[in-house]
Design a protein around this motif. Structure first.
Motif, short mmCIF file in Angstrom:
data_model
loop_
_atom_site.label_atom_id
_atom_site.label_comp_id
_atom_site.label_asym_id
_atom_site.label_seq_id
_atom_site.Cartn_x
_atom_site.Cartn_y
_atom_site.Cartn_z
N ASP A 37 -44.95 -3.65 -0.75
CA ASP A 37 -43.76 -3.51 -1.60
C ASP A 37 -42.52 -3.14 -0.79
N PHE A 38 -42.66 -2.14 0.06
CA PHE A 38 -41.50 -1.57 0.73
C PHE A 38 -41.19 -2.21 2.09
N ILE A 39 -42.20 -2.71 2.78
CA ILE A 39 -42.02 -3.15 4.16
C ILE A 39 -41.94 -4.67 4.29
N HIS A 40 -42.73 -5.40 3.51
CA HIS A 40 -42.71 -6.86 3.64
C HIS A 40 -41.37 -7.42 3.16
N LYS A 41 -40.91 -8.45 3.84
CA LYS A 41 -39.62 -9.04 3.48
C LYS A 41 -39.61 -9.50 2.03
N ASN A 42 -38.66 -8.97 1.28
CA ASN A 42 -38.49 -9.29 -0.15
C ASN A 42 -39.68 -8.85 -1.00
N GLY A 43 -40.42 -7.85 -0.51
CA GLY A 43 -41.60 -7.39 -1.25
C GLY A 43 -41.30 -6.94 -2.66
N ALA A 48 -46.40 -11.63 -6.06
CA ALA A 48 -47.37 -12.12 -5.08
C ALA A 48 -48.50 -12.93 -5.71
N THR A 49 -48.68 -12.82 -7.02
CA THR A 49 -49.75 -13.58 -7.68
C THR A 49 -49.22 -14.76 -8.48
N ASP A 50 -47.96 -15.09 -8.31
CA ASP A 50 -47.39 -16.29 -8.95
C ASP A 50 -47.90 -17.51 -8.20
N LEU A 51 -48.75 -18.29 -8.85
CA LEU A 51 -49.41 -19.41 -8.17
C LEU A 51 -48.44 -20.53 -7.80
N PRO A 356 -32.58 -7.22 -0.43
CA PRO A 356 -33.14 -8.56 -0.24
C PRO A 356 -32.95 -9.09 1.17
N ASP A 357 -33.91 -9.91 1.60
CA ASP A 357 -33.86 -10.62 2.88
C ASP A 357 -33.96 -9.68 4.08
#
Length: 398
Positions: A37-43, A48-51, A356-357
């Motif tokens: 959530d906090f570290i990944h870009k645009n987390g 993350a589960t949107d197919l 963002p980004d």
């Protein structure tokens, strides 16, 4: 989280190591979700589960963390039952009521401060700590009921709550607010500059906690270990089989049906992509079945690797609060190192100051997660030793 409900060690004749191992394992996994959530870009800005937009690695990174909250809440109920080894039922009831209220207070204060870094508390999110606390209060009030009645009530809630999915009330009405607390995630404005997000409606969590309490009966002293192991194994396998069967029918148990996707792998993702907010029947079956089966595998086992996870599993509240602060603080440090001025980091934007980004790749995010877990190990070990040596009952709330 659920492990947060662990009673003081001095009040239990002997801790059950397999439960502590599972609790510690899911706590380690939980840190992955918060790090993402906090570290990944645009987390903070994607699902993350949107197919339609996810990747296999990203989907699995999110999906594996689904096991955390159900394990916490379920094992919180089990811990409550095990308290009866050394405490009377009125004492257990008092602990559940006071502990539950304390967790709710922590959620709206310390946990939300860690989540948003917003000292004005313009946004309050009611998540797993609040759900665990309120569920404990309800269980405390219900302890006068026989165990068989509690089991029936827990099953009724878990099996039947999805039949209420279509129920709604006029937006903003008192009934709508009550229903949001029980069953429907909602954002409730409380003033022009404050909002409460009910992320974890409590009705299904109450059912899971009650079932966890009844599950504790399998750990009664008069039950042989091999018999318990068989029960755990077959309950776990049966729950997983129930998930597969009900999900395959695609009729009931989750508000979002599965469907054939662009590849066989994504079709599998669709099948296991069930609803967490609130946890559907299928979400609970998918997560609790493997957890119970894992308890059967760990029954009676010993090993250094288990001791590693036990260290986390015995100090869950400490771990939760400290690791959350650490991950969020790291995200701010990364922003500053990326050239973002402090004045540009807005902690009142409902993203905890995340912009963002900005952020790290998924592989680097995994590295940060491992680092956070390892940093927490000596802290948890020290805190666990301090807690174990103290006889003051206040430690059961810390």
């Amino acid at each position: 989280m659920t492990a947060i409900a662990t009673p003081p060690q001095s009040r239990i004749a002997s801790r059950i190591q397999s439960i502590d191992v599972v609790r510690g394992l899911v706590m380690v996994i939980m840190a992955l979700d918060h790090t993402r959530d906090f570290i990944h870009k645009n987390g903070f800005f994607y699902n993350a589960t949107d197919l339609n937009t996810t990747t296999p690695a990203l989907f699995f990174t999110r999906w594996i963390t689904h096991f955390c909250a159900p394990a916490f809440v379920f094992l919180a109920g089990t811990s409550a039952y095990l308290m009866g080894r050394k405490m009377t039922k009125p004492q257990v009831r008092f602990f559940l009521l006071t502990r539950g209220l304390w967790l709710i207070v922590l959620e709206v204060t310390v946990v939300n401060l860690n989540l948003w870094f917003d000292i004005t508390f313009s946004v309050v999110a009611l998540e797993v700590i609040w759900a665990t606390g309120l569920s404990m209060v309800v269980l405390g009030l219900l302890l006068t009921l026989p165990l068989q009645t509690l089991l029936g009530l827990g099953l009724l809630i878990l099996l039947g709550h999805n039949a209420l999915d279509a129920l709604s009330f006029p937006a903003g009405s008192m009934l709508d607010i009550i229903w949001s607390i029980l069953h429907r995630p909602n954002a409730i404005p409380v003033s022009s500059d404050r909002i409460v997000f009910i992320m974890y409606p409590v009705l299904p969590w109450i059912g899971i906690l009650i079932l966890g309490y009844c599950f504790g009966a399998l750990y009664s002293r008069d039950r042989e270990a091999e018999q318990r192991k068989r029960w755990l194994r077959w309950i776990g396998i049966s729950v997983v089989a129930a998930f597969i069967l009900i999900r395959a029918l695609n009729v009931y148990g989750d508000p979002v049906p599965w469907s054939v996707q662009k590849t066989p792998l994504f079709t599998v993702f669709s099948f296991i992509n069930v609803t967490k907010y609130p946890p559907s029947l299928l979400f609970a079956l998918m997560t609790l079945g493997p957890i119970i089966w894992l308890l059967s595998v760990l029954e009676g086992k010993r090993g250094n690797w288990m001791a590693f996870f036990v260290t986390y599993g015995r100090v869950p509240l400490f771990y939760f609060i400290v690791h959350f602060f650490l991950v969020h603080a790291l995200s701010v440090v990364l922003l500053l190192s990326d050239g973002v001025a402090w004045s540009e980091i807005n902690f009142q934007n409902r993203t905890g100051g995340v912009i963002p980004d900005h952020g790290l790749s998924l592989s680097m995010t995994y590295g940060v997660w491992i680092g956070v877990v390892l940093v927490m190990y000596p802290l948890c070990k020290w805190y666990g030793q301090v807690k174990a040596k103290s006889r003051n009952p206040i430690w059961s709330y810390l």
